[in-house]
Design a protein around this motif. Structure first.
Motif, short mmCIF file in Angstrom:
data_model
loop_
_atom_site.label_atom_id
_atom_site.label_comp_id
_atom_site.label_asym_id
_atom_site.label_seq_id
_atom_site.Cartn_x
_atom_site.Cartn_y
_atom_site.Cartn_z
N LEU A 23 0.83 -1.21 0.00
CA LEU A 23 0.00 0.00 0.00
C LEU A 23 0.86 1.26 0.00
O LEU A 23 0.58 2.23 -0.72
N VAL A 33 -3.40 -1.74 -6.13
CA VAL A 33 -2.87 -2.95 -5.47
C VAL A 33 -3.84 -4.10 -5.72
O VAL A 33 -5.05 -3.94 -5.55
N GLU A 71 -8.59 -7.36 2.32
CA GLU A 71 -9.14 -6.19 1.63
C GLU A 71 -9.64 -5.16 2.64
O GLU A 71 -9.42 -3.94 2.48
N ALA A 74 -6.71 -3.38 4.06
CA ALA A 74 -6.16 -2.42 3.11
C ALA A 74 -7.01 -1.16 3.01
O ALA A 74 -6.49 -0.04 3.02
N ARG A 75 -8.30 -1.34 2.91
CA ARG A 75 -9.18 -0.16 2.76
C ARG A 75 -9.21 0.68 4.02
O ARG A 75 -9.41 1.90 3.96
N VAL A 83 -7.88 -0.82 -4.54
CA VAL A 83 -7.56 -2.19 -4.12
C VAL A 83 -8.53 -3.17 -4.76
O VAL A 83 -9.74 -2.94 -4.78
#
Length: 290
Positions: A23, A33, A71, A74-75, A83
């Motif tokens: 990231l 990504v 996920e 990441a978010r 993503v």
């Protein structure tokens, strides 16, 4: 497909640290990504009924859950990064390599659990580093990660592989707006001092080492004139030891897949392999462009 940064996950905290690195890199490069999880084929060899409340069978549900958690992570940590996720089935390194066909960088954790359970560094990480069409970044596990010093380090030995490593390291330093430390390691000849030729001398060898370092860096300094460069010649230590030691203070260590020495058929040299085993920070393995 759109160029992206691909990161492999397996449900472990270690692989989430690899996601964090991907990231950060995505921000520097303004790239999306793609998070990839690979489920082992044997998990699908026996039919399994869907779990209550789930449309998918148990193996697929577990694999999708790994991706969903990665996920979500990441978010939460990088809402500004685009993503996506991808689920693969089969041989882990092979599927990761297929996913990396269009990648700018492939990121993996040094060790993990889940789909990578029992597969030590030297299997997944080494195989993708040996064969990936793009640079591979291996992220080791740190229980309490702290901000690392703002410096990119690159190993230089004058080989074609190290020239490509310098180019990638310079690019990384420029993107991060940090300095570059270029390290060249030289060792004494194998025979004892009493048996060395009369022309042998530490000074002459060190001068040659400095020449190799300067000539290797020259074209890249011209391409990246704003990157501050520190040239460091190290004597009396093995290349792997010196470079691994540098990972303590580096945000990223960059090495070529294979430098001088070794056998032509080897895809990953002894130095780069040893560095992967010993590194305390992220390591990028760069193969010569083909």
């Amino acid at each position: 497909m759109t160029p992206s940064i691909v990161v492999g996950v397996d449900g472990s905290p270690q692989s989430l640290q690899a996601v964090d690195w991907a990231l950060e890199e995505a921000r520097h490069r303004a790239l999306p990504v793609r998070i990839v999880h690979v489920a082992l084929r044997w998990e699908y060899s026996a039919a399994a009924p869907p779990e209550p409340g789930l449309e998918a069978s148990r193996p697929e549900a577990a694999a999708l859950n790994v991706l969903e958690l990665a996920e979500e992570h990441a978010r939460t940590h990088a809402p500004d990064v685009d993503v996506s996720t991808s689920l693969g089935i089969g041989h882990v390194p092979r599927v990761l390599l297929e996913e990396a066909a269009d990648a700018v960088i492939l990121v993996v954790a040094a060790r993990g659990t889940g789909a990578f359970s029992g597969i030590m560094l030297g299997s997944v990480s080494r195989q993708v580093a040996e064969h990936a069409p793009c640079p591979v970044v291996v992220v080791p596990h740190h229980p309490d990660p702290e901000p690392r010093p703002a410096e990119v380090v690159v190993g230089v030995d004058g080989s074609e592989a190290s020239m490509d490593a310098i180019g990638f390291a310079m690019e990384e330093a420029a993107l991060r707006r940090v300095g570059l430390r270029a390290i060249h390691v030289w060792e004494h000849a194998a025979y004892p001092p009493a048996m060395r030729p009369a022309s042998y001398g530490d000074l002459s060898i060190e001068q040659e080492a400095m020449r190799v370092l300067a000539e290797s860096l020259a074209p890249w300094k011209s391409k990246y004139p704003t990157v501050p460069v520190v040239e460091q010649v190290v004597q009396g230590r093995s290349p792997a030891e010196a470079l691994s030691g540098a990972t303590v203070r580096a945000s990223l260590l960059v090495v070529g897949a294979r430098g001088h020495g070794g056998f032509p058929g080897l895809r990953l040299g002894s130095v780069s392999h040893a560095v992967l085993q010993q590194a305390q920070g992220p390591v990028a393995i760069v193969r010569p462009r083909s």
